[in-house]
Design a protein around this motif. Structure first.
Motif, mmCIF file in Angstrom:
data_model
loop_
_atom_site.group_PDB
_atom_site.id
_atom_site.type_symbol
_atom_site.label_atom_id
_atom_site.label_comp_id
_atom_site.label_asym_id
_atom_site.label_seq_id
_atom_site.Cartn_x
_atom_site.Cartn_y
_atom_site.Cartn_z
ATOM 1 N N GLU A 179 0.827 -1.209 0.000
ATOM 2 C CA GLU A 179 0.000 0.000 0.000
ATOM 3 C C GLU A 179 0.865 1.264 0.000
ATOM 4 N N ALA A 180 1.980 1.227 0.728
ATOM 5 C CA ALA A 180 2.853 2.396 0.816
ATOM 6 C C ALA A 180 3.769 2.522 -0.389
ATOM 7 N N GLY A 181 3.901 1.439 -1.159
ATOM 8 C CA GLY A 181 4.786 1.473 -2.319
ATOM 9 C C GLY A 181 6.256 1.394 -1.962
ATOM 10 N N VAL A 182 6.571 0.813 -0.799
ATOM 11 C CA VAL A 182 7.967 0.704 -0.378
ATOM 12 C C VAL A 182 8.485 -0.690 -0.719
ATOM 13 N N TYR A 183 9.636 -0.734 -1.359
ATOM 14 C CA TYR A 183 10.276 -1.992 -1.743
ATOM 15 C C TYR A 183 11.121 -2.468 -0.569
ATOM 16 N N VAL A 184 10.918 -3.703 -0.135
ATOM 17 C CA VAL A 184 11.539 -4.204 1.088
ATOM 18 C C VAL A 184 12.504 -5.348 0.752
ATOM 19 N N VAL A 185 13.735 -5.193 1.212
ATOM 20 C CA VAL A 185 14.798 -6.156 0.938
ATOM 21 C C VAL A 185 15.348 -6.672 2.259
ATOM 22 N N SER A 186 15.359 -7.979 2.438
ATOM 23 C CA SER A 186 15.974 -8.551 3.633
ATOM 24 C C SER A 186 17.311 -9.181 3.273
ATOM 25 N N LEU A 187 18.248 -9.066 4.188
ATOM 26 C CA LEU A 187 19.594 -9.605 4.009
ATOM 27 C C LEU A 187 19.849 -10.682 5.052
ATOM 28 N N VAL A 188 20.266 -11.857 4.603
ATOM 29 C CA VAL A 188 20.579 -12.951 5.529
ATOM 30 C C VAL A 188 21.968 -13.489 5.207
ATOM 31 N N SER A 189 22.672 -13.910 6.253
ATOM 32 C CA SER A 189 24.010 -14.478 6.063
ATOM 33 C C SER A 189 24.492 -15.026 7.393
ATOM 34 N N SER A 190 25.641 -15.661 7.377
ATOM 35 C CA SER A 190 26.302 -16.031 8.622
ATOM 36 C C SER A 190 26.974 -14.796 9.205
ATOM 37 N N PRO A 191 27.389 -14.833 10.474
ATOM 38 C CA PRO A 191 28.105 -13.693 11.043
ATOM 39 C C PRO A 191 29.405 -13.433 10.285
ATOM 40 N N LEU A 217 23.134 -2.306 -7.253
ATOM 41 C CA LEU A 217 22.255 -1.146 -7.145
ATOM 42 C C LEU A 217 21.209 -1.145 -8.263
ATOM 43 N N ALA A 218 21.618 -1.557 -9.454
ATOM 44 C CA ALA A 218 20.665 -1.616 -10.568
ATOM 45 C C ALA A 218 19.554 -2.615 -10.267
ATOM 46 N N ARG A 219 19.899 -3.728 -9.628
ATOM 47 C CA ARG A 219 18.879 -4.729 -9.263
ATOM 48 C C ARG A 219 17.899 -4.147 -8.261
ATOM 49 N N LEU A 220 18.397 -3.390 -7.309
ATOM 50 C CA LEU A 220 17.527 -2.770 -6.309
ATOM 51 C C LEU A 220 16.617 -1.714 -6.941
ATOM 52 N N GLU A 221 17.175 -0.894 -7.789
ATOM 53 C CA GLU A 221 16.382 0.173 -8.404
ATOM 54 C C GLU A 221 15.327 -0.396 -9.337
ATOM 55 N N GLU A 222 15.622 -1.500 -9.970
ATOM 56 C CA GLU A 222 14.622 -2.181 -10.789
ATOM 57 C C GLU A 222 13.435 -2.618 -9.927
ATOM 58 N N GLY A 223 13.745 -3.134 -8.747
ATOM 59 C CA GLY A 223 12.687 -3.550 -7.824
ATOM 60 C C GLY A 223 11.856 -2.382 -7.332
ATOM 61 N N VAL A 224 12.510 -1.260 -7.043
ATOM 62 C CA VAL A 224 11.783 -0.066 -6.592
ATOM 63 C C VAL A 224 10.817 0.407 -7.675
ATOM 64 N N ARG A 225 11.291 0.472 -8.902
ATOM 65 C CA ARG A 225 10.430 0.929 -10.000
ATOM 66 C C ARG A 225 9.231 0.006 -10.191
ATOM 67 N N ALA A 226 9.481 -1.288 -10.133
ATOM 68 C CA ALA A 226 8.401 -2.246 -10.316
ATOM 69 C C ALA A 226 7.383 -2.150 -9.188
ATOM 70 N N LYS A 227 7.863 -1.982 -7.962
ATOM 71 C CA LYS A 227 6.956 -1.917 -6.804
ATOM 72 C C LYS A 227 6.104 -0.656 -6.860
#
Length: 234
Positions: A24-36, A204-214
């Motif tokens: 609804e807010a139009g915010v693209y949300v990215v989670s990051l997971v990894s080992s320490p 960064l291009a991958r992230l911006e693509e997601g923002v535009r699509a969202k």
């Protein structure tokens, strides 16, 4: 077993509600997971630095103790909040919901959620994200994808980090990619270095693509739309 199922069911319901709020807010949300130690925080700080000039960005970061990572992310100039989990080795949708209190999501383009360093527990917990990014570093060796297949199967994108150290560590890229492909042949992979900047443009291009699509999808929803007024809610 029954208790675990109930916990996961509750989390899934809350994650669904969060996903609706984010949509609804139009915010693209990215989670990051990894080992320490895979470099999540350093990469995220550099990402925020580069994106905040043209996008409204913010971050939530989880750790068992301290607010060190939130302070490091705050150096980017973007809003950052720490979620301290105590003895819990992962973030849950309820923790994210509480951490968002007071933030106007419509004033964001992109929200990052950095999970607790762990390759096991986070695999089971949906946080309402659009993109789940799994980080492996060259310092961890080539066989991590084979050792932790569940989290690989839940990832939308894999980042191989600290590639500037690959030669010094004797890292075998071919073995790593073979291990990854054996578990998940279709998963996209980017190789990056937060220190040298290698691969960051593609990231960064991958992230911006997601923002535009969202945001495009949100605008298309009757009665939805994105607040284009700019500015911050903090």
């Amino acid at each position: 077993m029954e208790l675990r199922q109930n916990v996961l069911k509750k989390n899934d319901l809350l994650a669904r509600e969060l996903r609706g709020r984010f949509r609804e807010a139009g915010v693209y949300v990215v989670s990051l997971v990894s080992s320490p130690g895979a470099g999540k925080t350093t990469l995220l700080r550099e990402t925020l630095l580069r994106l905040r000039e043209r996008h409204r960005v913010a971050a939530l970061v989880g750790d068992l103790a301290t607010e060190n990572d939130a302070r490091q992310l705050g150096e980017s100039g973007a809003p950052a909040r720490q979620i301290t989990t105590g003895t819990v080795c992962h973030l849950e949708a309820e923790m994210v919901e509480r951490a968002l209190e007071g933030w106007d999501l419509a004033q964001l383009d992109l929200l990052f959620i950095e999970n607790v360093g762990n390759l096991v527990c986070p695999a089971s917990y949906d946080l309402g994200e659009d993109l789940r990014v799994l980080l492996f570093s060259v310092t961890e060796g080539e066989d991590k994808p084979a050792k932790y297949p569940t989290i690989v199967l839940g990832a939308d994108l894999v980042l191989l980090t600290k590639v500037d150290l690959a030669d010094a560590c004797g890292f075998d890229r071919q073995r790593f990619h073979a291990a990854l492909q054996e578990v998940r042949p279709d998963v996209p992979v980017l190789e990056v270095s937060a220190r040298t900047g290698e691969g960051l443009d593609a990231w960064l291009a991958r992230l911006e693509e997601g923002v535009r699509a969202k945001q495009g999808a949100t605008v298309a929803v009757p009665g939805g739309g994105v607040d284009g007024g700019g500015g911050n809610a903090w």
